[in-house]
Design a protein around this motif. Structure first.
Motif, PDB file in Angstrom:
ATOM      1  N   UNK A  84      -6.630   1.951  -4.854  1.00 22.97           N
ATOM      2  CA  UNK A  84      -6.590   2.330  -3.442  1.00 22.97           C
ATOM      3  C   UNK A  84      -7.983   2.343  -2.833  1.00 22.97           C
ATOM      4  N   UNK A  85      -8.977   2.719  -3.620  1.00 22.02           N
ATOM      5  CA  UNK A  85     -10.358   2.660  -3.136  1.00 22.02           C
ATOM      6  C   UNK A  85     -10.781   1.209  -2.902  1.00 22.02           C
ATOM      7  N   UNK A  86     -10.337   0.305  -3.754  1.00 20.86           N
ATOM      8  CA  UNK A  86     -10.651  -1.117  -3.549  1.00 20.86           C
ATOM      9  C   UNK A  86     -10.054  -1.610  -2.238  1.00 20.86           C
ATOM     10  N   UNK A  87      -8.807  -1.244  -1.970  1.00 25.79           N
ATOM     11  CA  UNK A  87      -8.183  -1.641  -0.707  1.00 25.79           C
ATOM     12  C   UNK A  87      -8.943  -1.060   0.483  1.00 25.79           C
TER      13      UNK A  87
ATOM     14  N   UNK B 170     -12.096  -0.399   0.630  1.00 27.62           N
ATOM     15  CA  UNK B 170     -13.329  -1.176   0.793  1.00 27.62           C
ATOM     16  C   UNK B 170     -13.079  -2.538   1.424  1.00 27.62           C
ATOM     17  N   UNK B 171     -11.842  -3.042   1.310  1.00 28.89           N
ATOM     18  CA  UNK B 171     -11.495  -4.313   1.947  1.00 28.89           C
ATOM     19  C   UNK B 171     -11.133  -4.135   3.420  1.00 28.89           C
ATOM     20  N   UNK B 172     -11.197  -2.891   3.898  1.00 25.35           N
ATOM     21  CA  UNK B 172     -10.929  -2.633   5.306  1.00 25.35           C
ATOM     22  C   UNK B 172      -9.524  -2.163   5.626  1.00 25.35           C
ATOM     23  N   UNK B 173      -8.730  -1.891   4.610  1.00 29.34           N
ATOM     24  CA  UNK B 173      -7.356  -1.440   4.840  1.00 29.34           C
ATOM     25  C   UNK B 173      -7.304   0.073   5.001  1.00 29.34           C
ATOM     26  N   UNK B 174      -6.426   0.539   5.844  1.00 27.14           N
ATOM     27  CA  UNK B 174      -6.188   1.971   6.012  1.00 27.14           C
ATOM     28  C   UNK B 174      -5.192   2.434   4.964  1.00 27.14           C
TER      29      UNK B 174
ATOM     30  N   UNK C  67       0.832  -1.208   0.000  1.00 29.53           N
ATOM     31  CA  UNK C  67       0.000   0.000   0.000  1.00 29.53           C
ATOM     32  C   UNK C  67       0.866   1.257   0.000  1.00 29.53           C
ATOM     33  N   UNK C  68       1.945   1.244   0.760  1.00 24.09           N
ATOM     34  CA  UNK C  68       2.842   2.404   0.749  1.00 24.09           C
ATOM     35  C   UNK C  68       3.435   2.609  -0.643  1.00 24.09           C
TER      36      UNK C  68
END
Length: 288
Positions: free
Chosen positions: A166-169, A171-175, A123-124
């Protein structure tokens, strides 16, 4: 000028450290309405950062993101070698022999198949990549140097695709983290080069886009297999024929460089190692 990426704590042999010296240039512009000419004034700034072995390991990691499909450009100049071919040749020398026939470096880091990425690190990487691609898009849109406008809407743009990913992540609950120093530092460098040293900027432009379409896709696939249940992100999808999109950009790069002096072309080529160093700072996120 933004400093080269500083050394960070490493994970095994995948530590990425900037080259021991960084070449910093500034340029003065004239006759922008018709043809653009730069006369860069160059100085060498010593930066004590890393031992030679670590530098080699960094080059190998970044080269892995460029090796797969940086295919030779189709000839577009009669009687002379297209400039994109010169850019590619310099980049290939920073590969290892197992990555490319032209490679000259010895392998020091494990192969991509043995990397162990994490979702947080990935993610970073995606967040910082989005900042860098958005910066490139903004620069060519503003076109402080008129011929930057040639690189608008090439089809290679990645910021919107990354926004969706990033929006998908999310929605999966990731910050979703904020951009970090490797991304913000690189974005600042690109902004500065785009105004003061266009030849150096074009080197970064070429290497960022072409490396992502090449080995960058391979890295994305391996990461997806390990931590995303083989989901293909939008970051690795393009509308239309990717090979043709790349060739269109090669043609534009060759056309722009046709008005440069030999000195200006050489200055562009000399920026390649620095572009690998900054890109390496982003890739390092995946493993830390």
């Amino acid at each position: 000028m933004a400093p080269p990426p500083a050394s960070l704590s490493a994970h095994n042999a995948l530590s990425l450290l900037a080259p021991a010296t960084a070449r910093v240039s500034s340029g003065r512009w004239s006759s922008l309405s018709v043809s653009v000419s730069a006369r860069p004034v160059t100085r060498v700034v010593s930066v004590a950062l890393a031992p030679a072995a670590a530098v080699t390991a960094q080059r190998r990691l970044v080269a892995a993101a460029a090796a797969t499909e940086m295919a030779p450009a189709a000839s577009g100049e009669e009687g002379s070698k297209p400039f994109v071919e010169e850019m590619r040749a310099v980049a290939m020398k920073l590969h290892t022999k197992d990555q490319a026939r032209e490679g000259e470096k010895e392998p020091e880091a494990p192969p991509v198949a043995k990397w162990e990425p994490s979702v947080e690190g990935y993610l970073r990487f995606l967040v910082d990549s989005k900042l860098v691609f958005q910066t490139l898009e903004d620069i060519v849109e503003r076109a402080a140097v008129p011929w930057y406008a040639e690189f608008r809407n090439t089809g290679l743009e990645r910021s919107e695709a990354l926004k969706k990913d990033l929006e998908w992540f999310r929605q999966q609950g990731h910050t979703i983290p904020e951009p970090s120093p490797p991304g913000t530092t690189y974005a600042s460098l690109l902004e500065e080069l785009s105004e003061k040293d266009p030849q150096a900027f074009i080197c970064h432009f070429y290497n960022v886009y072409f490396a992502h379409t090449a080995g960058g896709r391979m890295i994305g696939k391996k990461v997806s297999e390990k931590i995303l249940n083989k989901k293909e992100l939008e970051f690795y999808k393009w509308e239309g024929n990717l090979s043709q999109l790349l060739q269109n950009v090669r043609n534009k790069l060759n056309e722009v460089a046709s008005s440069w002096s030999r000195e200006e072309k050489d200055h562009c080529l000399e920026e390649t190692e620095k572009s690998f160093a900054y890109s390496g700072g982003l890739l390092r996120h995946i493993f830390t």
